[in-house]
Enzyme design. Structure first.
Site, PDB file in Angstrom:
ATOM      1  N   LYS A  67      23.844  73.455  92.987  1.00 20.10           N
ATOM      2  CA  LYS A  67      24.788  73.390  93.139  1.00 20.10           C
ATOM      3  C   LYS A  67      26.029  74.923  92.753  1.00 20.10           C
ATOM      4  O   LYS A  67      26.468  75.397  92.756  1.00 20.10           O
ATOM      5  CB  LYS A  67      25.654  72.530  92.856  1.00 20.10           C
ATOM      6  CG  LYS A  67      27.297  72.811  92.865  1.00 20.10           C
ATOM      7  CD  LYS A  67      28.230  72.974  93.709  1.00 20.10           C
ATOM      8  CE  LYS A  67      28.939  72.801  93.530  1.00 20.10           C
ATOM      9  NZ  LYS A  67      30.492  73.240  95.576  1.00 20.10           N
TER      10      LYS A  67
ATOM     11  N   THR B  68      31.387  69.759  90.696  1.00 19.27           N
ATOM     12  CA  THR B  68      30.645  70.380  89.486  1.00 19.27           C
ATOM     13  C   THR B  68      30.827  70.634  88.369  1.00 19.27           C
ATOM     14  O   THR B  68      32.150  71.339  87.354  1.00 19.27           O
ATOM     15  CB  THR B  68      31.000  71.546  90.657  1.00 19.27           C
ATOM     16  OG1 THR B  68      30.891  71.487  91.449  1.00 19.27           O
ATOM     17  CG2 THR B  68      30.164  72.645  89.699  1.00 19.27           C
TER      18      THR B  68
ATOM     19  N   PRO C  38      37.822  67.950  87.720  1.00 18.65           N
ATOM     20  CA  PRO C  38      38.070  69.713  87.908  1.00 18.65           C
ATOM     21  C   PRO C  38      36.594  70.218  87.261  1.00 18.65           C
ATOM     22  O   PRO C  38      36.232  71.261  87.120  1.00 18.65           O
ATOM     23  CB  PRO C  38      39.483  69.730  87.114  1.00 18.65           C
ATOM     24  CG  PRO C  38      40.207  69.096  86.715  1.00 18.65           C
ATOM     25  CD  PRO C  38      39.089  67.470  87.366  1.00 18.65           C
TER      26      PRO C  38
HETATM   27  P1  NAD Z   1      41.532  68.933  92.228  1.00 17.86           P
HETATM   28  O1  NAD Z   1      42.027  70.071  90.802  1.00 17.86           O
HETATM   29  O2  NAD Z   1      42.278  69.465  93.706  1.00 17.86           O
HETATM   30  O3  NAD Z   1      41.097  67.779  92.024  1.00 17.86           O
HETATM   31  C1  NAD Z   1      40.927  66.843  91.022  1.00 17.86           C
HETATM   32  C2  NAD Z   1      42.086  65.854  90.332  1.00 17.86           C
HETATM   33  O4  NAD Z   1      41.238  64.853  89.361  1.00 17.86           O
HETATM   34  C3  NAD Z   1      43.303  66.197  90.757  1.00 17.86           C
HETATM   35  O5  NAD Z   1      43.705  65.711  91.481  1.00 17.86           O
HETATM   36  C4  NAD Z   1      43.433  65.651  88.969  1.00 17.86           C
HETATM   37  O6  NAD Z   1      44.337  65.077  88.921  1.00 17.86           O
HETATM   38  C5  NAD Z   1      42.279  64.183  88.599  1.00 17.86           C
HETATM   39  N1  NAD Z   1      42.482  64.595  87.769  1.00 17.86           N
HETATM   40  C6  NAD Z   1      41.556  65.104  86.317  1.00 17.86           C
HETATM   41  N2  NAD Z   1      42.565  64.700  84.632  1.00 17.86           N
HETATM   42  C7  NAD Z   1      41.681  63.501  85.049  1.00 17.86           C
HETATM   43  C8  NAD Z   1      42.034  62.355  84.776  1.00 17.86           C
HETATM   44  N3  NAD Z   1      41.328  62.990  82.866  1.00 17.86           N
HETATM   45  N4  NAD Z   1      41.970  61.202  85.387  1.00 17.86           N
HETATM   46  C9  NAD Z   1      41.940  60.585  86.254  1.00 17.86           C
HETATM   47  N5  NAD Z   1      41.838  61.797  87.475  1.00 17.86           N
HETATM   48  C10 NAD Z   1      41.924  63.901  86.777  1.00 17.86           C
HETATM   49  O7  NAD Z   1      39.598  69.986  92.513  1.00 17.86           O
HETATM   50  P2  NAD Z   1      38.979  69.841  93.806  1.00 17.86           P
HETATM   51  O8  NAD Z   1      38.781  71.333  94.087  1.00 17.86           O
HETATM   52  O9  NAD Z   1      39.695  67.911  94.449  1.00 17.86           O
HETATM   53  O10 NAD Z   1      37.405  69.979  92.978  1.00 17.86           O
HETATM   54  C11 NAD Z   1      37.255  68.845  92.545  1.00 17.86           C
HETATM   55  C12 NAD Z   1      35.222  68.715  92.036  1.00 17.86           C
HETATM   56  O11 NAD Z   1      34.507  69.634  92.849  1.00 17.86           O
HETATM   57  C13 NAD Z   1      35.663  70.007  90.869  1.00 17.86           C
HETATM   58  O12 NAD Z   1      34.411  69.935  89.682  1.00 17.86           O
HETATM   59  C14 NAD Z   1      35.420  71.193  92.060  1.00 17.86           C
HETATM   60  O13 NAD Z   1      34.420  72.117  91.501  1.00 17.86           O
HETATM   61  C15 NAD Z   1      34.110  70.654  93.285  1.00 17.86           C
HETATM   62  N6  NAD Z   1      34.440  71.612  93.760  1.00 17.86           N
HETATM   63  C16 NAD Z   1      35.361  71.757  94.660  1.00 17.86           C
HETATM   64  C17 NAD Z   1      35.286  72.308  96.308  1.00 17.86           C
HETATM   65  C18 NAD Z   1      36.321  72.826  96.756  1.00 17.86           C
HETATM   66  O14 NAD Z   1      36.466  73.617  98.032  1.00 17.86           O
HETATM   67  N7  NAD Z   1      37.842  72.976  95.985  1.00 17.86           N
HETATM   68  C19 NAD Z   1      34.258  72.016  96.607  1.00 17.86           C
HETATM   69  C20 NAD Z   1      32.573  71.353  95.896  1.00 17.86           C
HETATM   70  C21 NAD Z   1      32.615  70.921  95.078  1.00 17.86           C
END
Ligand code: NAD
Length: 296
Positions: free
Chosen positions: A172, A97, A69
């Site tokens: 991005k 990101t 995240p």
């Molecule tokens: P999310 O919060 O749904 O998923 C993040 C995951 O990381 C969670 O399952 C969490 O438990 C895990 N996590 C957190 N800390 C951790 C650690 N120390 N060790 C292991 N796991 C850990 O977020 P997302 O929406 O999947 O986004 C992930 C990344 O992708 C972000 O940087 C976001 O900005 C980017 N992104 C998201 C989207 C979208 O539409 N959701 C699109 C493009 C980019």
């Protein structure tokens, strides 16, 4: 990479849980890790396995993907006391990101440890991730690109935007600023039309065939705002993180970003009203409230 090598995948949230199973389905051995219980269900269903810790991923995997995240968490998972830098991977690919600064810093420290870093953020949301239709903007050395490109193609269209870590992130942040700005201005425009008597569904149809079309009219409104589900799959707190990082870069580069400031404020208001975990399409409800109308 050899087919026998295990690929690590850390962070199986909204995006990672849709991306990691695609590597499994493509025939790779995938070992996932997420700190949340039950996060690996989709990977296991696709034939992958879950590890119990970051260290285990570091021990077993040659290439490790990250979908985490925040930049702070990405840095901790890679460089922290129990981070990947202390294990055995030869390449780390950050799909999160994380912003150009964290990316460049992590790449530099990894280079000293002899580990390659690929900065490869993605765009296209959870739906794009599930369908293998993301766009990926990567920055890494040419030699690493040759190795990682075939793996990245599992997720969608790939662009090699530069050699220096952080350039993919810069690309991005610009993309996400534009995407969030489109959500704000589309919310305002559609709220106006609805209050003045137009049908929102018809408006979206017309806009998508006209010069006002954008990613909110094409995707976010039909999928998450018009049906009132507000479940696009991107958290307000994460959208705000991206827009804030973009404004920081604008300031550091002396580039005016006036509209960007308004976009940040709209996301800040959405976050204070609905919370950081809320879907960022809730922003439309803030506009509705101010306008005294409902886009329904
Ligand atoms: P999310 O919060 O749904 O998923 C993040 C995951 O990381 C969670 O399952 C969490 O438990 C895990 N996590 C957190 N800390 C951790 C650690 N120390 N060790 C292991 N796991 C850990 O977020 P997302 O929406 O999947 O986004 C992930 C990344 O992708 C972000 O940087 C976001 O900005 C980017 N992104 C998201 C989207 C979208 O539409 N959701 C699109 C493009 C980019």
């Amino acid at each position: 990479m050899s087919r026998r090598e295990t690929i690590g995948f850390i962070g199986l949230g909204s995006m990672g849980s849709a991306m990691a199973p695609r590597l499994s389905a493509a025939g790779h051995r995938v070992l996932g890790f997420d700190r949340a219980d039950g996060a690996g269900a989709s990977l296991i269903e696709a034939g992958g396995r879950m590890a119990g810790s970051v260290e285990e991923i570091g021990r077993e995997c040659g290439i490790v993907f990250l979908s985490l995240p925040t930049p702070q968490i990405m840095r901790e998972v890679v460089l922290g006391a129990a981070g990947l830098v202390h294990g055995g991977p030869r390449m780390i690919v950050d799909l999160s990101t994380s912003g150009p600064r964290a990316s460049a810093e992590v790449a530099e420290q990894l280079e000293r440890a002899g580990i390659a870093f690929v900065d490869a953020p993605v765009s296209g949301g959870r739906a794009g991730a599930l369908a293998g239709r993301l766009s990926l903007m990567a920055a890494c050395k040419e030699i690493d690109w040759r190795e990682v490109e075939p793996l990245l193609l599992t997720f969608g269209r790939v662009f090699h935007v530069g050699e220096a870590a952080g350039q993919g992130q810069m690309m991005k942040l610009v993309n996400n600023m534009l995407s969030a700005a489109a959500l704000v201005v589309t919310s305002e425009g559609v709220a106006l039309g609805v209050k003045a008597g137009l049908d929102p569904k018809a408006m979206i149809e017309v806009l998508n065939a006209s010069s006002g079309a954008n990613s909110a009219t094409a995707d976010k409104f039909p999928r998450a705002v018009l049906p009132r589900t507000f479940d696009f799959g991107f958290a307000t707190g994460l959208a705000l993180k991206d827009v804030r990082m973009c404004l920081e870069e604008a300031q550091a580069n002396d580039v005016p970003m006036l509209v960007g400031g308004v976009v940040r404020d709209m996301l800040t208001i959405t976050q204070s009203r609905h919370g950081p975990q809320s879907d960022f399409t809730r922003l439309a409800q803030i506009v509705e409230q101010w306008a005294g109308t409902e886009i329904a």
